[in-house]
Scaffold this motif. Structure first.
Motif, mmCIF file in Angstrom:
data_model
loop_
_atom_site.group_PDB
_atom_site.id
_atom_site.type_symbol
_atom_site.label_atom_id
_atom_site.label_comp_id
_atom_site.label_asym_id
_atom_site.label_seq_id
_atom_site.Cartn_x
_atom_site.Cartn_y
_atom_site.Cartn_z
ATOM 1 N N GLY A 147 15.094 -56.711 -9.283
ATOM 2 C CA GLY A 147 14.594 -58.163 -9.100
ATOM 3 C C GLY A 147 14.221 -58.561 -7.876
ATOM 4 O O GLY A 147 14.013 -59.558 -7.341
ATOM 5 N N THR A 150 10.639 -59.295 -7.496
ATOM 6 C CA THR A 150 10.033 -60.525 -8.025
ATOM 7 C C THR A 150 9.584 -61.510 -7.233
ATOM 8 O O THR A 150 10.128 -61.667 -5.993
ATOM 9 N N VAL A 152 9.513 -65.849 -7.039
ATOM 10 C CA VAL A 152 10.103 -67.109 -7.436
ATOM 11 C C VAL A 152 9.989 -68.197 -6.415
ATOM 12 O O VAL A 152 10.259 -67.754 -5.189
ATOM 13 N N ASN A 160 13.438 -64.563 -4.732
ATOM 14 C CA ASN A 160 13.141 -63.624 -5.807
ATOM 15 C C ASN A 160 14.438 -63.862 -6.617
ATOM 16 O O ASN A 160 15.449 -64.441 -6.448
ATOM 17 N N LEU A 161 14.324 -63.166 -7.876
ATOM 18 C CA LEU A 161 15.430 -63.341 -8.892
ATOM 19 C C LEU A 161 16.791 -62.767 -8.258
ATOM 20 O O LEU A 161 17.711 -63.224 -8.620
ATOM 21 N N TRP A 165 20.279 -64.838 -8.067
ATOM 22 C CA TRP A 165 21.286 -64.871 -8.758
ATOM 23 C C TRP A 165 22.765 -64.347 -7.808
ATOM 24 O O TRP A 165 23.831 -64.539 -8.169
ATOM 25 N N ILE A 214 17.421 -62.876 -18.577
ATOM 26 C CA ILE A 214 17.031 -63.522 -17.470
ATOM 27 C C ILE A 214 15.273 -63.107 -17.407
ATOM 28 O O ILE A 214 14.460 -64.059 -17.299
ATOM 29 N N TYR A 215 14.930 -61.676 -17.802
ATOM 30 C CA TYR A 215 13.501 -61.532 -17.923
ATOM 31 C C TYR A 215 12.834 -62.041 -18.795
ATOM 32 O O TYR A 215 11.451 -62.310 -18.625
ATOM 33 N N TYR A 218 11.407 -65.312 -17.169
ATOM 34 C CA TYR A 218 10.644 -64.888 -16.014
ATOM 35 C C TYR A 218 9.167 -64.809 -16.075
ATOM 36 O O TYR A 218 8.511 -64.238 -16.910
ATOM 37 N N ILE A 224 11.992 -72.123 -9.820
ATOM 38 C CA ILE A 224 13.666 -72.285 -10.130
ATOM 39 C C ILE A 224 14.049 -73.736 -10.040
ATOM 40 O O ILE A 224 14.511 -74.044 -8.946
#
Length: 262
Positions: A147, A150, A152, A160-161, A165, A214-215, A218, A224
């Motif tokens: 992640g 990624t 976001v 990123n993810l 998290w 989660i994905y 996404y 978010i």
């Protein structure tokens, strides 16, 4: 000793603050679950560390992994799967190691109890890696580095993810507040028994199931928002609670075998 002094200095550096809150929460809750016998042994080992506080020192493995003598530990923080994989096995762990093999190797160093630098480091590695394994994206996809690749937006800022998290959701939920952390600890007491019987591989596959979830939601460049946070915060809170219960179980078996029939 030079390494441990340097590690203490790094605690104050923002470069190494990423994910620190979650690790401290896991180790704090786990320590509270320990018997007095096991707590005393943790304290004895922490006397060998300048930080002197198990909860705060649980971020130490992140802070030393770029030092030459610890670079081999970088791969111990995670395990990767392919997107087509439906289940994680020990075959996913490469020869140089992964979070699963590291937990087992370091756990073995905790017995027989004999305070030393090796045993101190084993304690901190076990505390940190059990936390890592319960953060779903430490058992994430190899092609985007769990992640980290990624994209976001969180609170209007690029992220990123993995970062979301690791720390962003917890920080947004005000878990820096001690009273809120204690409320989460009190809540786990009613669920403690049901989380004590699974294996390290089972813990990893719990994370894999969450990675799939989660994905599913996404999209590159997604925001978010508060709804996302409210949806996923209970899952993240449970992973923190589970990590604490299981860390306490591992330490109790290592430091207080008589209480476990050992």
């Amino acid at each position: 000793m030079r390494t441990l002094v340097l590690a203490l200095v790094l605690f104050c550096s923002p470069v190494f603050a990423f994910g620190e809150l979650g690790h401290q929460m896991v180790c704090s809750m786990a320590y509270q679950l320990l018997s007095p016998v096991s707590q005393q042994k943790v304290q004895q080992l922490m006397q060998l560390h300048e930080q002197n506080d198990f909860t705060k020192a649980c971020s130490w493995p992140d802070q030393i992994r770029s030092l030459p003598e610890y670079q081999h530990t970088k791969v111990w923080h995670y395990i990767n799967i392919q997107r087509s994989d439906t289940k994680l096995t020990m075959q996913h762990c490469p020869a140089e190691g992964c979070v699963l093999s590291a937990i087992e190797q370091q756990r073995k160093k905790l017995t027989p109890f004999a305070p030393s630098k090796t045993q101190l480091e084993a304690l901190l590695f076990v505390g940190h890696f059990i936390g890592d394994l319960h953060q779903p994206l430490h058992a994430g996809y190899a092609d985007d580095l769990g992640g980290n690749k990624t994209a976001v937006y969180f609170a209007g800022e690029p992220s990123n993810l993995h970062g979301v998290w690791d720390s962003r959701i917890l920080e947004a939920a005000s878990y820096q507040d001690d009273a809120k952390q204690q409320a989460l600890y009190r809540a786990l007491k009613t669920k403690q028994q049901q989380w004590q019987t699974v294996s390290v591989l089972d813990w990893a596959n719990e994370s894999v199931l969450l990675v799939k979830l989660i994905y599913q939601g996404y999209k590159p460049g997604m925001l978010i928002d508060e709804r996302y946070q409210q949806q996923h915060l209970p899952q993240l809170e449970q992973r923190l609670q589970q990590a604490a219960v299981r860390l306490a179980l591992v330490l109790e078996h290592s430091f207080n075998p008589a209480a476990n029939g050992g």
